[in-house]
Design an enzyme around this catalytic site. Structure first.
Site, mmCIF file in Angstrom:
data_model
loop_
_atom_site.group_PDB
_atom_site.id
_atom_site.type_symbol
_atom_site.label_atom_id
_atom_site.label_comp_id
_atom_site.label_asym_id
_atom_site.label_seq_id
_atom_site.Cartn_x
_atom_site.Cartn_y
_atom_site.Cartn_z
ATOM 1 N N ALA A 66 0.863 -1.174 0.000
ATOM 2 C CA ALA A 66 0.000 0.000 0.000
ATOM 3 C C ALA A 66 0.903 1.229 0.000
ATOM 4 O O ALA A 66 2.083 1.137 0.343
ATOM 5 C CB ALA A 66 -0.872 -0.009 1.243
ATOM 6 N N GLY A 105 0.544 -5.169 0.504
ATOM 7 C CA GLY A 105 -0.599 -5.149 -0.415
ATOM 8 C C GLY A 105 -0.252 -5.727 -1.776
ATOM 9 O O GLY A 105 -1.118 -6.240 -2.485
ATOM 10 N N GLU A 108 -0.696 -9.288 -1.445
ATOM 11 C CA GLU A 108 -2.147 -9.519 -1.311
ATOM 12 C C GLU A 108 -2.831 -9.449 -2.684
ATOM 13 O O GLU A 108 -3.766 -10.214 -2.954
ATOM 14 C CB GLU A 108 -2.730 -8.520 -0.313
ATOM 15 C CG GLU A 108 -2.296 -8.822 1.128
ATOM 16 C CD GLU A 108 -2.668 -7.748 2.114
ATOM 17 O OE1 GLU A 108 -3.253 -8.091 3.163
ATOM 18 O OE2 GLU A 108 -2.386 -6.558 1.843
ATOM 19 N N GLU A 128 4.142 -5.801 6.911
ATOM 20 C CA GLU A 128 3.332 -4.785 7.607
ATOM 21 C C GLU A 128 3.672 -4.680 9.100
ATOM 22 O O GLU A 128 3.614 -3.593 9.681
ATOM 23 C CB GLU A 128 1.839 -5.114 7.451
ATOM 24 C CG GLU A 128 1.267 -4.845 6.073
ATOM 25 C CD GLU A 128 1.448 -6.010 5.105
ATOM 26 O OE1 GLU A 128 0.813 -6.000 4.050
ATOM 27 O OE2 GLU A 128 2.262 -6.927 5.391
HETATM 28 N N1 T1G Z 1 4.664 3.446 0.082
HETATM 29 C C1 T1G Z 1 5.183 4.659 -0.217
HETATM 30 N N2 T1G Z 1 6.507 4.895 -0.506
HETATM 31 C C2 T1G Z 1 7.308 3.842 -0.496
HETATM 32 C C3 T1G Z 1 6.847 2.523 -0.181
HETATM 33 C C4 T1G Z 1 5.444 2.351 0.108
HETATM 34 N N3 T1G Z 1 4.933 1.149 0.387
HETATM 35 N N4 T1G Z 1 7.911 1.685 -0.240
HETATM 36 C C5 T1G Z 1 8.977 2.432 -0.576
HETATM 37 N N5 T1G Z 1 8.645 3.724 -0.726
HETATM 38 C C6 T1G Z 1 9.529 4.832 -1.119
HETATM 39 C C7 T1G Z 1 10.629 5.104 -0.093
HETATM 40 O O1 T1G Z 1 10.204 5.999 0.887
HETATM 41 C C8 T1G Z 1 11.727 5.719 -0.971
HETATM 42 O O2 T1G Z 1 11.404 7.068 -1.196
HETATM 43 C C9 T1G Z 1 11.574 4.974 -2.287
HETATM 44 O O3 T1G Z 1 10.242 4.440 -2.286
HETATM 45 C C10 T1G Z 1 12.546 3.846 -2.451
HETATM 46 O O4 T1G Z 1 12.469 3.022 -1.310
HETATM 47 C C11 T1G Z 1 -2.899 -3.201 2.899
HETATM 48 C C12 T1G Z 1 -1.230 -2.161 4.952
HETATM 49 C C13 T1G Z 1 10.352 -2.081 -1.610
HETATM 50 C C14 T1G Z 1 12.135 -3.305 -0.425
HETATM 51 O O5 T1G Z 1 6.307 -2.244 4.026
HETATM 52 O O6 T1G Z 1 10.526 -2.384 2.099
HETATM 53 O O7 T1G Z 1 0.785 -2.926 2.154
HETATM 54 O O8 T1G Z 1 13.322 8.157 -0.104
HETATM 55 O O9 T1G Z 1 14.802 3.462 -0.500
HETATM 56 O O10 T1G Z 1 16.032 0.025 -0.620
HETATM 57 O O11 T1G Z 1 -1.742 -4.976 3.808
HETATM 58 O O12 T1G Z 1 11.180 0.236 -0.017
HETATM 59 O O13 T1G Z 1 13.344 7.739 -2.567
HETATM 60 O O14 T1G Z 1 11.768 9.416 -1.553
HETATM 61 O O15 T1G Z 1 13.376 1.630 0.537
HETATM 62 O O16 T1G Z 1 15.269 -0.506 -2.991
HETATM 63 C C15 T1G Z 1 3.822 -2.816 3.089
HETATM 64 C C16 T1G Z 1 8.062 -1.024 2.111
HETATM 65 C C17 T1G Z 1 3.083 -1.521 3.086
HETATM 66 C C18 T1G Z 1 7.375 -2.318 1.917
HETATM 67 C C19 T1G Z 1 12.653 -1.267 -1.795
HETATM 68 N N6 T1G Z 1 5.010 -2.691 2.281
HETATM 69 N N7 T1G Z 1 9.155 -0.796 1.199
HETATM 70 O O17 T1G Z 1 13.781 -1.002 -1.025
HETATM 71 O O18 T1G Z 1 14.286 1.402 -1.807
HETATM 72 S S1 T1G Z 1 1.690 -1.626 4.131
HETATM 73 C C20 T1G Z 1 6.171 -2.408 2.840
HETATM 74 C C21 T1G Z 1 10.324 -1.484 1.304
HETATM 75 C C22 T1G Z 1 0.579 -2.580 3.251
HETATM 76 C C23 T1G Z 1 -1.542 -3.792 3.131
HETATM 77 C C24 T1G Z 1 -0.665 -2.985 3.986
HETATM 78 C C25 T1G Z 1 11.422 -1.052 0.393
HETATM 79 C C26 T1G Z 1 11.583 -1.944 -0.867
HETATM 80 P P1 T1G Z 1 12.516 8.148 -1.352
HETATM 81 P P2 T1G Z 1 13.781 2.389 -0.663
HETATM 82 P P3 T1G Z 1 14.943 -0.039 -1.641
#
Ligand code: T1G
Ligand code: NAD
Length: 695
Positions: A66, A105, A108, A128
């Site tokens: 998400a 997500g 999912e 999450e």
């Molecule tokens: N939403 C918004 N921005 C995101 C994002 C996200 N999910 N994931 C990464 N970014 C931005 C981050 O801030 C950075 O921005 C840029 O992307 C690159 O990220 C309904 C509730 C995918 C493994 O927890 O683990 O889904 O600093 O530097 O090292 O059930 O990002 O460049 O401006 O980390 O290559 C669940 C989170 C959400 C995964 C890539 N998903 N992301 O790593 O790059 S909750 C997560 C990561 C959800 C549902 C629920 C990592 C990555 P900027 P980065 P990276």
């Protein structure tokens, strides 16, 4: 190719519709992505020429979850649930084609599809819980139906992704594919059509969860197994409850239960703190005047001077990253002792099955010990970790200046000393920088990079890049006594010593911080790091800490000597309160005419943590830290501040700076001690009703 929304395209390849998400940088499920999938699916379902659908992504990864930036804002339609219902309810097979990471997500979405394929390097996870949440779009109900309850518990509560091979083995994906991913997805969809495979809806799968029904011990045992590492976190228990619901309730009721448990977490202070921290950690990597494309030196070979407590651990980081490293010591016995500890650490890790015996040998082969300084002449980076005494440091840097190659980065692991003065011992201060690791250096993830007045942008960029390459979280700070972390820690230490003189005891003070969420309190931490390091520093600076000095004079340096503030049984790291220390404390208090009194936990917590926040305010005013959130990253990764409290600056904002400042003034009035004078920035923000993090 039709553009459904700004981030979703629909293309037709024969009878297969391909929906491609393109929302850089990580294809997060922002509103326009959800809208695009929703409308694209409707279009494909209605198109009689379309017999199957493939969902895939452009860029470096499949959907990474998400859009975290949308949390806390009013929900916008279509919801992810609505999109997933459309996918799963589609009358034509829907195949997810995954590369990079299918996370949260994103997984999912894939789980709502009827089939999933992935490239060899793809990873699949529900992280999450690391945001203080749980998979809120059916992940806790669909994943157990595919991989079984025990595996789902492990994946959801750890939040760690699994690779494609493991995903295939668990039936999470149907095939590992190669080449052009969209084409491979289409080929798989064609196979499904050709073989008239059913629309496999995971919501209808029951055999894997049936296996767990009537086995409540699966959950009881699992709770026990994660109790220690999930202590203080709110989300893990809700994750477990949601998986329990998957086993005990019909799908739609389980989904409702998941929703309740998710909403409980969404507004929780813990999740707000962990979501804040997600972005804080990413911000810390950015140095405003050193753009991401600043050329950094390539590190093919490293060197470490000193194989003591820190030197050995630092060398392991490079070997772990596959970088050959030379360790220089004064004498062969010091070398053997230091590298002996390194080998034992690796063997201990292998005995826990985290690496193989072959890995131990491979990493040891990358670490060369020597007393011959010429061996480091071709190193791209040299990190000094010798005694914390300026004359020794300067002698070492003068020698490095003579031997190291012209473009080598020369770094010091000093915990307190002036990096500019150390750099002045060379003719190339632009190549000198502080790289402050934390003990144990092969474990602690923080790397405080200390920018000297003359450190060049290339040197800064190299230190930040090296930090990431060896698996650390690098944060850039300026030169001052103790930099950011130790400078704030020092304020806490001053109060900790006062608290035990005034009536508390080391184990009581430590308990207040472990209850707060720290892995250990100030006194047990001192014993871990070695009380002699602080003693050497105090003697060097001519300052006194009566109780600590007296304990050190008895040769009690902490765990390494079996006794410090606490005593330790052989081979056991559990701190045991020691009446001998209590006797020292009461003696020193008497000598200082301090009448000891009962001190409550609330007062102990305020007196330990408020001075840290106050020092953080001074650090920001002096621009020693680039931003307040960097201070929080330093404390979470370097000092065990509980991430579900965000960090000292985030936590202070949550309390309210006016309240915090007023408590400090109350202590000032009570003690008459200028120590409690609020920093000008704290005062200003408190009066303005603002926080360190804006707002
Ligand atoms: N939403 C918004 N921005 C995101 C994002 C996200 N999910 N994931 C990464 N970014 C931005 C981050 O801030 C950075 O921005 C840029 O992307 C690159 O990220 C309904 C509730 C995918 C493994 O927890 O683990 O889904 O600093 O530097 O090292 O059930 O990002 O460049 O401006 O980390 O290559 C669940 C989170 C959400 C995964 C890539 N998903 N992301 O790593 O790059 S909750 C997560 C990561 C959800 C549902 C629920 C990592 C990555 P900027 P980065 P990276
Ligand atoms: P230590 O006493 O365990 O090890 C220092 C090593 O340096 C010894 O093995 C000694 O033989 C070697 N040495 C001394 N002079 C040398 C020289 N001229 N050439 C080669 N080797 C030499 O100390 P430590 O705890 O590893 O601390 C090292 C540095 O790291 C200090 O600056 C300290 O402040 C800093 N530091 C320590 C910690 C900690 O928790 N111990 C944490 C962060 C930073």
């Amino acid at each position: 190719m039709t553009k459904i929304t700004e981030s979703v395209d629909l293309d037709r390849r024969g009878h297969v519709a391909v929906l491609t998400v393109n929302n850089p940088p990580v294809n997060a499920l922002s509103r326009h992505v959800r809208q695009g999938l929703h409308d694209g699916l409707k279009q494909a379902a209605a198109d009689t020429a379309v017999h199957a659908v493939v969902i895939t992504c452009a860029g470096r990864t499949f959907i990474a979850g998400a859009d975290i930036t949308e949390f806390g804002k009013p929900p916008a339609e279509p919801s992810l649930h609505a999109v997933l219902d459309l996918i799963e309810g589609c009358p034509k097979p829907v195949v997810a084609a995954v590369h990079g990471t299918a996370l949260g997500g994103g997984l999912e979405v894939a789980l709502a599809c009827h089939y999933r394929v992935g490239v060899k390097a793809a990873r699949f996870g529900l992280p999450e819980v690391k945001l203080g949440l749980l998979p809120g779009a059916g992940g806790t109900q669909r994943l157990p139906r595919v991989v079984g309850a025990p595996k789902a518990l492990q994946m959801i509560v750890s939040g760690d992704p699994i690779g494609a091979d493991e995903a295939l083995a668990h039936g999470l994906i149907d095939e590992i594919v190669e080449g052009d991913l969209a084409a491979a997805g289409v080929a798989f969809a064609d196979k499904v059509l050709r073989e008239k495979r059913p629309l496999r809806k995971i919501r209808d799968l029951g055999d894997k969860i049936a296996a767990a029904r009537g086995e409540p011990e699966i959950f009881t045992e699992f709770r026990k197994s994660v109790a220690r590492q999930t202590r203080g976190f709110r989300a893990p228990e809700n994750c477990i409850k949601a998986v329990e619901a998957a086993v005990t309730l019909p799908f739609d009721e389980g989904l409702k239960r998941e929703r309740e448990l998710f909403l409980e977490l969404l507004d929780s202070p813990e999740s707000k703190a962990q979501r804040y921290f997600f972005f804080a950690e990413r911000e810390a990597a950015k140095v405003p005047d050193v753009p991401a494309d600043t050329p950094a030196r390539e590190i093919r070979k490293a060197a470490v001077i000193g194989a003591g407590t820190m030197g050995g651990g630092i060398a392991m980081n490079f070997a772990n990253a596959g970088i050959p490293v030379t360790v220089v010591e004064v004498a062969p016995d010091a070398l053997d002792r230091g590298l002996g500890i390194v080998r034992r650490n690796y063997e201990a890790t292998a005995s826990r099955g985290r690496i193989t015996p072959a890995d131990v040998e491979k990493r040891m082969a990358l670490i060369q010990g020597t007393t011959d300084w010429n061996a480091i002449a071709d190193a791209d980076i040299v990190i000094e970790a010798v005694f914390e005494e300026m004359p020794i440091k300067k002698e070492v840097f003068a020698r490095l200046d003579a031997i190291a190659k012209p473009d080598a980065v020369l770094a010091t692991n000093t915990s307190t000393l002036d990096v500019n003065e150390i750099a002045s011992a060379t003719r190339r201060p632009e190549s000198v920088i502080g790289t402050h690791f934390f003990s144990p250096a092969n474990v602690m993830r923080l790397l405080e990079n200390v920018r000297g007045a003359r450190s060049s942008k290339t040197t800064v960029a190299t230190a930040m890049a090296v930090g990431r390459r060896i698996g650390k979280v690098p944060v850039l700070v300026g030169v001052c006594y103790g930099f950011v972390g130790n400078r704030m820690l020092h304020q806490r230490g001053l109060q900790a010593e006062k608290l035990i003189l005034e009536g508390a005891l080391p184990h009581q003070v430590d308990k207040v911080l472990t209850d707060f969420g720290f892995p250990m309190g100030p006194f047990a931490m001192g014993d871990l790091a070695g009380l002699d390091v602080g003693w050497r520093i105090r003697k060097g600076r001519g300052v006194k800490s009566p109780v600590a000095d007296r304990i050190c004079e008895l040769g009690r340096f902490g765990q390494k000597t079996g006794a410090g503030y606490f005593r330790y049984d052989k081979g056991d790291r559990t701190p045991i309160p020691d009446p001998d220390v209590e006797k020292i404390i009461t003696e020193v208090a008497a000598e200082q005419s301090i009448v000891r009194r009962h001190i409550g936990d609330e007062e102990i917590r305020e007196r330990l943590l408020y001075p840290m926040v106050n020092e953080g305010a001074k650090i920001l005013e002096e621009k020693i830290a680039i931003r307040a959130s960097d201070i929080d990253v330093i404390w979470v990764y370097g000092y065990g501040w509980p991430v579900y409290r965000g960090g000292p600056m985030f936590w202070a904002d949550a309390i309210g700076l006016r309240a915090l400042r007023d408590r400090m003034l109350a202590f000032k009035k009570q003690t008459g001690d200028a120590f409690w004078t609020p920093a000008p920035l704290l005062d200003r923000l408190a009066d303005a009703g603002k926080g360190f993090l804006g707002g």
